[in-house]
Write a protein that holds these residues in place. Structure first.
Motif, PDB file in Angstrom:
ATOM      1  N   ARG A   1     -61.820  20.859  -4.370  1.00  0.00           N
ATOM      2  CA  ARG A   1     -61.193  21.575  -3.241  1.00  0.00           C
ATOM      3  C   ARG A   1     -61.912  21.264  -1.920  1.00  0.00           C
ATOM      4  O   ARG A   1     -61.272  20.982  -0.899  1.00  0.00           O
ATOM      5  CB  ARG A   1     -61.244  23.081  -3.508  1.00  0.00           C
ATOM      6  CG  ARG A   1     -60.600  23.941  -2.414  1.00  0.00           C
ATOM      7  CD  ARG A   1     -61.050  25.398  -2.510  1.00  0.00           C
ATOM      8  NE  ARG A   1     -62.435  25.542  -2.110  1.00  0.00           N
ATOM      9  CZ  ARG A   1     -63.290  26.447  -2.617  1.00  0.00           C
ATOM     10  NH1 ARG A   1     -62.891  27.281  -3.565  1.00  0.00           N
ATOM     11  NH2 ARG A   1     -64.535  26.510  -2.196  1.00  0.00           N
ATOM     12  N   GLU A   2     -63.244  21.280  -1.936  1.00  0.00           N
ATOM     13  CA  GLU A   2     -64.014  21.016  -0.714  1.00  0.00           C
ATOM     14  C   GLU A   2     -63.794  19.590  -0.201  1.00  0.00           C
ATOM     15  O   GLU A   2     -63.701  19.358   1.007  1.00  0.00           O
ATOM     16  CB  GLU A   2     -65.507  21.250  -0.969  1.00  0.00           C
ATOM     17  CG  GLU A   2     -65.896  22.713  -1.081  1.00  0.00           C
ATOM     18  CD  GLU A   2     -65.572  23.486   0.190  1.00  0.00           C
ATOM     19  OE1 GLU A   2     -66.170  23.176   1.227  1.00  0.00           O
ATOM     20  OE2 GLU A   2     -64.697  24.375   0.138  1.00  0.00           O
TER      21      GLU A   2
ATOM     22  N   LYS B   1     -61.112  17.725  -0.775  1.00  0.00           N
ATOM     23  CA  LYS B   1     -59.735  17.656  -0.254  1.00  0.00           C
ATOM     24  C   LYS B   1     -59.663  18.273   1.146  1.00  0.00           C
ATOM     25  O   LYS B   1     -58.931  17.777   2.012  1.00  0.00           O
ATOM     26  CB  LYS B   1     -58.765  18.395  -1.195  1.00  0.00           C
ATOM     27  CG  LYS B   1     -58.440  17.617  -2.470  1.00  0.00           C
ATOM     28  CD  LYS B   1     -57.371  18.339  -3.286  1.00  0.00           C
ATOM     29  CE  LYS B   1     -57.031  17.555  -4.549  1.00  0.00           C
ATOM     30  NZ  LYS B   1     -56.126  18.288  -5.445  1.00  0.00           N
ATOM     31  N   ARG B   2     -60.437  19.334   1.333  1.00  0.00           N
ATOM     32  CA  ARG B   2     -60.453  19.988   2.651  1.00  0.00           C
ATOM     33  C   ARG B   2     -60.994  19.021   3.718  1.00  0.00           C
ATOM     34  O   ARG B   2     -60.425  18.910   4.815  1.00  0.00           O
ATOM     35  CB  ARG B   2     -61.320  21.252   2.581  1.00  0.00           C
ATOM     36  CG  ARG B   2     -61.265  22.146   3.804  1.00  0.00           C
ATOM     37  CD  ARG B   2     -62.062  23.427   3.605  1.00  0.00           C
ATOM     38  NE  ARG B   2     -63.476  23.189   3.317  1.00  0.00           N
ATOM     39  CZ  ARG B   2     -64.381  22.808   4.216  1.00  0.00           C
ATOM     40  NH1 ARG B   2     -64.032  22.640   5.474  1.00  0.00           N
ATOM     41  NH2 ARG B   2     -65.633  22.578   3.867  1.00  0.00           N
TER      42      ARG B   2
ATOM     43  N   LYS C   1     -58.389  16.491   4.499  1.00  0.00           N
ATOM     44  CA  LYS C   1     -57.331  17.059   5.322  1.00  0.00           C
ATOM     45  C   LYS C   1     -57.730  17.020   6.806  1.00  0.00           C
ATOM     46  O   LYS C   1     -56.918  16.703   7.681  1.00  0.00           O
ATOM     47  CB  LYS C   1     -57.027  18.496   4.879  1.00  0.00           C
ATOM     48  CG  LYS C   1     -55.754  19.079   5.448  1.00  0.00           C
ATOM     49  CD  LYS C   1     -55.112  20.051   4.448  1.00  0.00           C
ATOM     50  CE  LYS C   1     -53.712  20.439   4.891  1.00  0.00           C
ATOM     51  NZ  LYS C   1     -53.700  21.440   5.969  1.00  0.00           N
ATOM     52  N   GLU C   2     -58.983  17.322   7.071  1.00  0.00           N
ATOM     53  CA  GLU C   2     -59.478  17.267   8.463  1.00  0.00           C
ATOM     54  C   GLU C   2     -59.315  15.865   9.043  1.00  0.00           C
ATOM     55  O   GLU C   2     -58.926  15.697  10.193  1.00  0.00           O
ATOM     56  CB  GLU C   2     -60.968  17.658   8.514  1.00  0.00           C
ATOM     57  CG  GLU C   2     -61.220  19.144   8.384  1.00  0.00           C
ATOM     58  CD  GLU C   2     -62.718  19.476   8.355  1.00  0.00           C
ATOM     59  OE1 GLU C   2     -63.037  20.580   7.898  1.00  0.00           O
ATOM     60  OE2 GLU C   2     -63.550  18.626   8.786  1.00  0.00           O
TER      61      GLU C   2
ATOM     62  N   SER D   1     -54.731  14.271   0.677  1.00  0.00           N
ATOM     63  CA  SER D   1     -55.234  15.629   0.418  1.00  0.00           C
ATOM     64  C   SER D   1     -54.186  16.496  -0.266  1.00  0.00           C
ATOM     65  O   SER D   1     -54.525  17.508  -0.873  1.00  0.00           O
ATOM     66  CB  SER D   1     -55.686  16.287   1.724  1.00  0.00           C
ATOM     67  OG  SER D   1     -54.574  16.501   2.558  1.00  0.00           O
ATOM     68  N   SER D   2     -52.916  16.075  -0.182  1.00  0.00           N
ATOM     69  CA  SER D   2     -51.862  16.890  -0.807  1.00  0.00           C
ATOM     70  C   SER D   2     -51.535  16.397  -2.227  1.00  0.00           C
ATOM     71  O   SER D   2     -50.737  17.012  -2.925  1.00  0.00           O
ATOM     72  CB  SER D   2     -50.613  16.864   0.064  1.00  0.00           C
ATOM     73  OG  SER D   2     -50.119  15.537   0.110  1.00  0.00           O
TER      74      SER D   2
END
Ligand code: DP6
Length: 399
Positions: A81-82, A84-85, A88-89, A101-102
């Motif tokens: 999760r971290e 992917k976050r 996303k940035e 990221s999706s």
């Protein structure tokens, strides 16, 4: 169609100043700083391939070919999760990038050493996972930034994001943003540091680090003394010893800190024993080997250290490894010939003792008491590997 995939490997690390205790069990924030030597991936490593694909239904992970459940809110899920976050940035700053990221990810990871050897596979494993996802997502993150994520997989994993000599600074913030790994010195600074891992046979199921250290935090008063008065001084002294390539000081502190870690385990209620008779015999041998050297006007020549199990790791300058292997072989006969990656022995090891060694400090053991000897040295940090090294096949499943 484009394949989004990356493969990375990461090293094992063995601490000289031990991490033992959490002040936050969810974020994995430690009660003291720690320091380790990264071992050479040419000998011990975890390798991980990660792939993102819009057709994948959910995140999946295989360890040595066997699928592991990614529990919601668990350590694996947190690391994924971290990362992917962070991806996303990056995507939000550059809209031309694919929206990885999706997508769900498939992750395949392997250790080149048996999990049963009791070597810390969680450190190299989580470091390889983070390194491979960071490569897949092309994150502009430094090893220290990635160590913040690896830390949430397993505390000691944060130190495997660097090669050489690495500190995990405990930090003071409650969000954990300053609890990260930093390089004290790269391996090139002191490449002479070698390690002999003595894999000690263990038939009982030991207490895991995670549960053991929590019990120590809850019940040991000695741990409070260690945290407050001992570790801060030792962190400074061992960092200085590493910078000065002072093996004498490095060895003394390493052995003292291993002893104190096992003392706080014993001070836990109920007590925890990680070392066994074989572990203690190896301590006696190293103590005697050092005594002979010091008695002759020399210096300490080797340092032992033990983690949450009976295996010994012996650190020493390369020039002493031949004598040390001979010493261990003398007391712990091996079923297989010693694997000699550095070519110490032309004609095969004899099991000789150094002049003046008091053979009575330990009794000889039978074949199998020490199952295996692994000679390695200080190594480099995670490596991004070529596509041919991938552990996922074209179908997105482990090869
Ligand atoms: C004795 O990193 O395995 O090896 O954070 O709960 O996953 P968790 O624990 P872990 O503990 C390692 C303890 C040690 C000392 C060390 O590596 O510093």
């Amino acid at each position: 169609m484009a394949v989004y995939q990356a493969t990375a490997s990461a090293p094992v690390n063995i601490a000289c100043i031990k991490y033992w205790g959490k002040r936050d069990t969810k974020l994995i924030l430690p009660t003291n700083s720690s320091l380790s030597v990264t071992l050479d991936q040419d000998h011990l490593r975890s390798t991980t391939t990660s792939r993102a694909d819009s057709s994948f239904e959910k995140d999946r992970l295989w360890l040595n070919g066997v699928e592991e459940e990614i529990k919601e809110g668990g350590r694996l899920a947190t690391c994924i999760r971290e990362l992917k976050r962070l991806r996303k940035e990056v995507e939000e700053k550059d809209s031309s990038l694919p929206k990885l990221s999706s997508y769900a990810v498939h992750i395949s990871s392997r250790n080149n050493f048996p999990t049963a050897a009791g070597l810390a596979s969680s450190a190299s494993g989580f470091a390889a996972l983070v390194a491979s996802l960071a490569a897949l997502y092309q994150l502009p993150a430094s090893p220290s930034q990635l160590s913040l994520i690896a830390r949430q997989g397993s505390g000691s994993a944060c130190r495997s994001l660097f090669g050489g000599f690495v500190a995990w600074e405990m930090g003071s913030k409650s969000d954990g943003s300053d609890s990260l790994a930093v390089e004290i010195a790269p391996r090139e600074h002191w490449p002479d540091i070698h390690a002999l891992i003595c894999v000690v046979s263990d038939d009982k199921k030991g207490t895991s680090s995670t549960s053991g250290m929590q019990r120590t935090v809850e019940t040991s008063t000695l741990l409070q003394h260690r945290i407050k008065y001992v570790v801060p001084e030792r962190m400074k002294a061992i960092s200085a010893a590493i910078r000065a390539r002072d093996f004498e000081a490095f060895a003394r502190i390493t052995m003292q800190d291993s002893n104190q870690f096992h003392a706080v385990a014993l001070d836990t209620d109920p007590p925890i024993f990680y070392m066994n008779d074989v572990s203690r015999a190896i301590i006696a041998l190293i103590v005697e080997y050092n005594r002979v050297s010091v008695a002759a006007g020399g210096k300490l020549k080797a340092a032992y250290t033990y983690d949450a199990g009976p295996n010994a790791v012996i650190y020493a300058p390369k020039e002493n490894l031949k004598e040390i292997v001979e010493l261990i072989l003398n007391y712990f006969p091996q079923a297989e010939p010693f694997k000699d990656p550095f070519g110490l022995f032309g004609a095969g090891a004899q099991g000789k003792l150094v002049e003046g060694f008091n053979a009575a400090v330990a009794k000889p053991f039978g074949v199998g008491a020490v199952k295996n000897l692994i000679h390695t040295r200080v190594g480099d940090g995670p490596r991004v590997l070529a596509p041919e090294e991938a552990l996922l096949g074209p179908d997105g499943l482990p090869k």
